[in-house]
Design an enzyme around this catalytic site. Structure first.
Site, PDB file in Angstrom:
ATOM      1  N   CYS A  70       2.336  -3.771  -9.834  1.00  0.00           N
ATOM      2  CA  CYS A  70       2.591  -2.347 -10.107  1.00  0.00           C
ATOM      3  C   CYS A  70       2.748  -1.559  -8.809  1.00  0.00           C
ATOM      4  O   CYS A  70       1.837  -1.503  -7.981  1.00  0.00           O
ATOM      5  CB  CYS A  70       1.446  -1.785 -10.946  1.00  0.00           C
ATOM      6  SG  CYS A  70       1.381   0.010 -11.012  1.00  0.00           S
ATOM      7  N   GLY A  71       3.914  -0.932  -8.628  1.00  0.00           N
ATOM      8  CA  GLY A  71       4.168  -0.156  -7.419  1.00  0.00           C
ATOM      9  C   GLY A  71       3.237   1.028  -7.260  1.00  0.00           C
ATOM     10  O   GLY A  71       2.789   1.344  -6.148  1.00  0.00           O
ATOM     11  N   HIS A  72       2.917   1.714  -8.361  1.00  0.00           N
ATOM     12  CA  HIS A  72       2.010   2.860  -8.294  1.00  0.00           C
ATOM     13  C   HIS A  72       0.613   2.418  -7.847  1.00  0.00           C
ATOM     14  O   HIS A  72      -0.069   3.136  -7.112  1.00  0.00           O
ATOM     15  CB  HIS A  72       1.921   3.544  -9.657  1.00  0.00           C
ATOM     16  CG  HIS A  72       3.248   4.033 -10.163  1.00  0.00           C
ATOM     17  ND1 HIS A  72       3.933   5.068  -9.581  1.00  0.00           N
ATOM     18  CD2 HIS A  72       4.021   3.603 -11.184  1.00  0.00           C
ATOM     19  CE1 HIS A  72       5.060   5.264 -10.229  1.00  0.00           C
ATOM     20  NE2 HIS A  72       5.141   4.389 -11.204  1.00  0.00           N
ATOM     21  N   CYS A  73       0.190   1.218  -8.295  1.00  0.00           N
ATOM     22  CA  CYS A  73      -1.116   0.695  -7.904  1.00  0.00           C
ATOM     23  C   CYS A  73      -1.147   0.411  -6.401  1.00  0.00           C
ATOM     24  O   CYS A  73      -2.143   0.677  -5.718  1.00  0.00           O
ATOM     25  CB  CYS A  73      -1.431  -0.579  -8.683  1.00  0.00           C
ATOM     26  SG  CYS A  73      -1.362  -0.399 -10.483  1.00  0.00           S
TER      27      CYS A  73
END
Length: 513
Positions: A70-73
């Site tokens: 996950c990029g946001h993570c």
């Protein structure tokens, strides 16, 4: 575990997060690129074996449920670690932890705590007896400030004008209970609501109304006063029923017209707007060119005129709304446009709208005179891959009217589980290529409206539909052999489908007789 849609709004909320967190995320990435000092992580790493013990050990703990892909993570990680280091020195220490919810071992935790997207942060209080969503900032300084407030009392007593000045920020919502005594049913209910909603709002209480901004010593107590930086600035309620008080706070804490731009101060109102189950009217235009003020004035007037309707209003700048445009299937050459999404997810669109058309178009909506708008990718001109591509404009023809047994996958391009499944479906489709009664298909559910016949609450979701119209969710194994075996056992031939259709027709006639 499928990645949940969270009532179809999660993709848009993630898009909002991208728009509104770009500066902080970029700074975090740059800092991470410089390299760490090799110190041990302050964030606790938990799994299914250690989770319950950690919750029981710590009276207050924040847990991030994340996925490695996950990029946001990844953008949150350095900020979360920096905050954990700072909060470890707090008295008492505030514990930050993380769980890889994508790991098979930890998926029962993700299911138990209803993790519907990544990253999701939850606050565990009182050894897990009270669990709340974390709704604060995503950068280190903001995380620290927010969580320090969360470990104190849910409502702070205001004993002087100086207290009020320090606590009540004219740029944020602040809720104050004004009492004759700090006991009794009104005070108890107020404190119950403050504890329940403390992750969303700041609360205070006082015996002296004249300590408050625009205070009046003669105010009739008991009273709840909500300060806000928009609309009428101050609203009061004397109903201390817990449910009524929650409804008052919810209704009063969102602007009559929410603004969708790059100002982070609007972020909390945007999240509330998109999370609401009410119908939503959204006007998109360019804030920096054209007759913006004319649109704004008319639109605010429309919001006031239709304030008794079950609908919420938003005005958005196209420079900040690309995620929303992608989600709804809109195009910039349609701007200025107004879009309504009702409670059943039907959409209604007026492109190239003029200010003087807004009110009349809204009246047509409320009168049921508008036809829905459907988001669809173009029908593929070439569709010769083993797994056929379907879109909103042809899904009924392929799935329900083709006379074939169809296994259809609803997926999201960013979903890790969908990417893992893709070659497996290709293999299954190749194996069944010679069977003219079978089709395996896929639809990008983020780029197309999913037909109402399908209940798609997560990605990937698969359904099997026979020529006679029998439709069942596919919940079998995720290997090519298991998918092929399922289709072979459950498929209908053209003759069987005809017999079932005729039998159903005969039963219908029999019932009528």
């Amino acid at each position: 575990m499928a990645i949940s849609k969270s009532k179809a709004w999660i993709s848009l909320l993630l898009a909002l997060a991208v728009v509104l967190s770009v500066p902080a995320a970029r700074a975090a990435e740059e800092e991470a690129a410089e390299g760490g000092d090799g110190a041990a992580e302050a964030v606790l790493t938990l799994d299914a074996d250690s989770f319950d013990d950690a919750v029981a050990k710590h009276p207050f703990m924040v847990v991030e449920f994340y996925a490695p892909w996950c990029g946001h993570c990844k953008k949150l990680a350095p900020e979360y670690e920096k905050a954990a280091q700072e909060l470890s020195r707090h008295d008492p220490p505030i514990v930050l932890a993380k769980v890889d919810a994508n790991d098979d071992k930890n998926r029962p935790l993700a299911t138990k705590y209803e993790i519907q997207g990544f990253p999701t942060l939850k606050i565990f209080r009182n050894q897990g007896k009270n669990i709340q969503e974390y709704k604060g900032p995503r950068e280190a300084e903001g995380i620290v400030e927010y969580l320090k407030k969360q470990v104190g009392p849910a409502s702070k007593e205001i004993k002087s004008p100086e207290d009020a000045t320090n606590l009540i920020d004219d740029k944020k919502i602040y809720i104050v209970g004004i009492f004759t005594e700090l006991s009794g049913p009104e005070f108890t209910n107020f404190m119950e609501v403050a504890e329940k909603l403390r992750s969303d709002y700041d609360f205070g209480h006082t015996l002296h109304a004249n300590h408050l901004p625009r205070g009046d010593a003669a105010v009739e107590r008991a009273l709840v006063r909500l300060f806000k930086p928009f609309d009428e600035l101050v609203v009061d309620s004397k109903d201390f029923d817990v449910t009524a008080l929650e409804k008052f706070i919810d209704a009063s804490s969102t602007p009559k017209v929410v603004t969708f731009d790059k100002n982070p101060d609007n972020h909390p109102y945007l999240l509330k707007f998109f999370q609401s189950s009410a119908a939503k009217a959204m006007l998109f235009l360019n804030f920096s060119t054209g007759p913006f003020e004319s649109f704004k004035s008319v639109y605010h007037g429309a919001a006031e005129e239709f304030k008794d309707k079950e609908i919420k209003f938003l005005i958005g700048d196209i420079e900040a709304s690309q995620g929303a445009f992608q989600y709804f299937g809109l195009k910039e050459d349609q701007v200025p446009l107004i879009l309504i999404q009702d409670g059943d997810s039907k959409k209604f669109l007026k492109a190239q709208v003029e200010p003087d058309q807004i009110v009349s178009w809204l009246k047509e909506y409320f009168d049921g005179k508008l036809s829905p708008f459907r988001k669809s990718e173009p029908i593929p001109e070439v569709n010769d891959e083993p797994v056929k591509v379907v879109v909103a404009d042809n899904v009924h023809d392929v799935v329900f009217k083709s006379g074939k047994n169809v296994l259809v996958e609803f997926y999201a391009p960013w979903c890790g589980h969908c990417k893992k499944l893709a070659p497996i479906l290709d293999e299954a489709a190749t194996t069944l290529k010679s069977d003219e009664d079978v089709v395996i298909a896929k639809m990008d559910a983020t780029a197309n409206d999913v037909p109402s016949e399908f209940d798609v609450q997560g990605y990937p979701t698969l359904y099997f539909i026979t020529p006679s119209g029998k439709m069942v969710p596919y919940e079998g194994g995720r290997t090519a052999d298991e998918i092929v075996d399922f289709i072979k056992k459950n498929k209908e031939t053209a003759g069987q489908a005809t017999e079932k259709a005729e039998s159903a027709s005969a039963e219908s006639v029999k019932d009528e007789l």
